[in-house]
Every structure is written in C-alpha cells, then in structure tokens.
Design an enzyme around this catalytic site. Structure first.
Site, PDB file in Angstrom:
ATOM      1  CE  LYS A 156      23.949  55.789  -7.576  1.00 31.04           C
ATOM      2  NZ  LYS A 156      24.180  56.225  -6.200  1.00 31.04           N
TER       3      LYS A 156
HETATM    4  O1  G3P Z   1      27.335  58.318  -4.649  1.00 29.54           O
HETATM    5  C1  G3P Z   1      27.854  57.275  -3.900  1.00 29.54           C
HETATM    6  C2  G3P Z   1      28.034  57.692  -2.502  1.00 29.54           C
HETATM    7  O2  G3P Z   1      26.788  57.862  -1.878  1.00 29.54           O
HETATM    8  C3  G3P Z   1      28.910  56.840  -1.683  1.00 29.54           C
HETATM    9  O3  G3P Z   1      29.530  57.694  -0.826  1.00 29.54           O
HETATM   10  O4  G3P Z   1      30.678  58.396   1.197  1.00 29.54           O
HETATM   11  O5  G3P Z   1      29.245  56.322   1.201  1.00 29.54           O
HETATM   12  O6  G3P Z   1      31.425  56.335   0.018  1.00 29.54           O
HETATM   13  P1  G3P Z   1      30.268  57.150   0.472  1.00 29.54           P
END
Ligand code: G3P
Length: 216
Positions: free
Chosen positions: A83
C-alpha cells in the site's frame, strides 16, 4: 466482486476464511496499532491463513524510503501487495515497483483525478475511501461510479478496491456499480448475512417441528 477483510486481527480473518467468503485482506498502520504483535509479525501470520492478496502499508513518505520498505514487505510472503499513499512521491514509487513486478495498492484516494494518476503510474489496486467522504457530507459512492467509468473508458487494468466501508449497503451499492473488490470490517461481513425474516422463519420451522414431534 471480490471480498477482502479490512483488519489486522487474526481471529477475525480466520473466521472469515471459514465462512468461505474471503478473497484477501487489507491492513493499515491504524488497524495494526489495535493489535499487540508488531506489524510485520502480524503480516506473516495473516499470510499463513490467507492465500489471496494481503495489503501491507509503507510508513515512509519519500520515494527511496517507500521503495526500500516495499522490498522488505514483499519478503514476508509472495501474496503481499504494498500500500502506497497517493502523493507525488507515491506515484514515483508505484511506477518503480510496477517495473520490479511488485503489486501496489494506492491508498487514501478521495478524487477521480487521483484515481486516474495512480492507474497511469501502474497501480494494481486503487483504494477510494468512501466512508470518510460520506463523513464530510460528500457522496463516497459517486466517486466509485466515476472511477469505474474512467477506468472502463480507457481499459485500465487497475482494480477498483472500495475501502472505508461502514455498512452492508456500501457493499451492495459497490457491487451494483461493478467495483472489482470491496474491503470491509469483520462486523460488516457479519451484518451482510443477517435478516430478521430469516431468524423468524428459522425459529418457526424448529418450533413447528418440535410441536409436531413431541409425542413421537
Ligand atoms: O481500507 C481503509 C480503511 O481501513 C479505512 O477505513 O473506517 O478508517 O475510514 P476507515
């Protein structure tokens, strides 16, 4: 549509594997910070139970640092996807890693222009964060539609990986648009299977059977 789980928790990953729905895993430094083991040890453990792509994020933000870290991460297992943050230095890293044959996942994507650039640089996956757009009163799913349209217009090979998923309808809408992959937290996978009519129907089947068979 492929299903990835967005977690670094090994028990959640093992349970999703048993459910037969898992095609891969995505992790990030915030998810790793919730676990007690060091990030690279966690990745080694995850790659033992999942044969599909496992995204592991670099912490460096300069070109040389990202490429160095990426080369270390892919030593962990053959299925590691690196990533890379969607910044100018990240584009350079995506291009260099692509030339090395290392798979990349362009992360923290919030606009169609960013998605266009990472595809041109040769990213294997693009990760638009839809929940974080919804959080600031912007329609995350519109971004998915725009990226899918752009990639189809020009036959880009980069796979659209819907990220920052918060609930089952995000998954359903991503599938209707035709996104390649959706990565979701464990609780979203669990919620996708739930329906109150299924529970009511099941309870009734069992109660009816017991009633009819109580004297047999
Ligand atoms: O895959 C990306 C993810 O982990 C981000 O999610 O819920 O932190 O916006 P969030």
């Amino acid at each position: 549509m492929k299903f990835f789980i967005d977690t670094a928790n090994i028990e959640e990953i093992k349970d999703a594997v048993l459910m037969g729905v898992l095609d891969g895993v995505t992790t990030n430094p915030s998810l790793a910070a919730k676990e007690s083991a060091p990030y690279r040890d966690l990745l080694k453990e995850i790659c033992k139970v999942v044969s599909g792509p496992v995204s592991a994020e670099v912490l460096a933000t300069d070109f040389e640092g990202m490429v160095k870290e990426a080369n270390e991460l892919v030593e962990i297992a053959d299925n590691i996807v690196v990533k890379i943050p969607t910044i100018s230095e990240g584009l350079k890293a995506i291009k260099a890693l692509n030339q090395q044959g290392i798979m990349t996942n362009a992360t923290l994507v919030f606009s169609p222009s960013q998605a266009l650039l990472v595809a041109k640089a040769g990213a294997s996956y693009v990760s638009p964060f839809i929940g974080r757009l919804d959080d600031i009163s912007s329609l995350g799913m519109d971004l998915i539609q725009n990226i899918v349209t752009i990639y189809n217009n020009y036959n880009f090979n980069t796979e659209v990986l819907v990220a920052s998923v918060r609930h089952p309808m995000h998954v359903v809408e991503a599938a209707l648009i035709g996104a390649d992959v959706c990565t979701m937290p464990y609780k979203v996978i669990k919620n996708l299977i739930k329906h109150p009519l299924t529970d009511i129907g099941l309870k009734k089947f069992i109660a009816d059977y017991k009633k009819a068979n109580k004297d047999k």
